[in-house]
Design a protein around this motif. Structure first.
Motif, PDB file in Angstrom:
ATOM      1  N   SER A   7      -4.101  10.784  -5.009  1.00 48.16           N
ATOM      2  CA  SER A   7      -4.752  11.529  -6.079  1.00 48.16           C
ATOM      3  C   SER A   7      -4.703  13.014  -5.749  1.00 48.16           C
ATOM      4  CB  SER A   7      -6.201  11.082  -6.228  1.00 48.16           C
ATOM      5  OG  SER A   7      -6.914  11.286  -5.004  1.00 48.16           O
ATOM      6  N   SER A  21      -7.824   9.158  -3.290  1.00 50.91           N
ATOM      7  CA  SER A  21      -7.378   7.777  -3.450  1.00 50.91           C
ATOM      8  C   SER A  21      -5.867   7.731  -3.309  1.00 50.91           C
ATOM      9  CB  SER A  21      -7.820   7.206  -4.795  1.00 50.91           C
ATOM     10  OG  SER A  21      -7.248   7.932  -5.858  1.00 50.91           O
ATOM     11  N   THR A  77      -5.337  -0.012  -3.525  1.00 46.20           N
ATOM     12  CA  THR A  77      -5.754   1.379  -3.379  1.00 46.20           C
ATOM     13  C   THR A  77      -6.596   1.566  -2.120  1.00 46.20           C
ATOM     14  OG1 THR A  77      -5.746   1.673  -5.790  1.00 46.20           O
ATOM     15  CG2 THR A  77      -6.986   3.269  -4.495  1.00 46.20           C
TER      16      THR A  77
END
Length: 114
Positions: A7, A21, A77
């Motif tokens: 992310s 993430s 994740t």
């Protein structure tokens, strides 16, 4: 093909929090240890945290008590929750497969300002 997509990081004030993430593909995520490494300006990359398939976590001393690594095997994740951020946490953060980095993501910049 292994792919790790982190992310976006960001700019945060010292003392603040940020969550990173990383979504993985191309691996059997549930059986792999996942990790985070970072590279600060002018420094070598260093290990930050890892989490085994069984949920056992490991941290570098400098982030213990402030950072938390977790994983969601359904979503493939891995997360890094960073609290009480310090200026010295400024770095490019990399998601990795394996605690030593068998595979690496592209990296995401985290900047902590005073």
């Amino acid at each position: 093909q292994v792919r790790l997509v982190e992310s976006r990081g960001g700019l945060v004030q010292a003392g603040g929090s940020l969550r990173l993430s990383c979504v993985a593909s191309g691996i059997v995520f549930s059986i792999r240890t996942m990790g985070w490494h970072r590279q600060a300006p002018g420094k070598q990359r260093e290990f930050v945290a890892s989490i085994t398939s069984g949920g056992i976590t490991k941290y570098v001393d400098s982030v213990k008590g402030r950072f938390t690594i977790s994983r969601d095997n359904v979503k493939k994740t891995v997360y890094l929750d960073m609290n009480s951020l310090k200026i010295e946490d400024t770095a490019v953060y990399y998601c990795t497969v394996g605690s030593s980095g068998d595979y690496w993501g592209q990296g995401t910049q985290v900047t902590v300002s005073s």
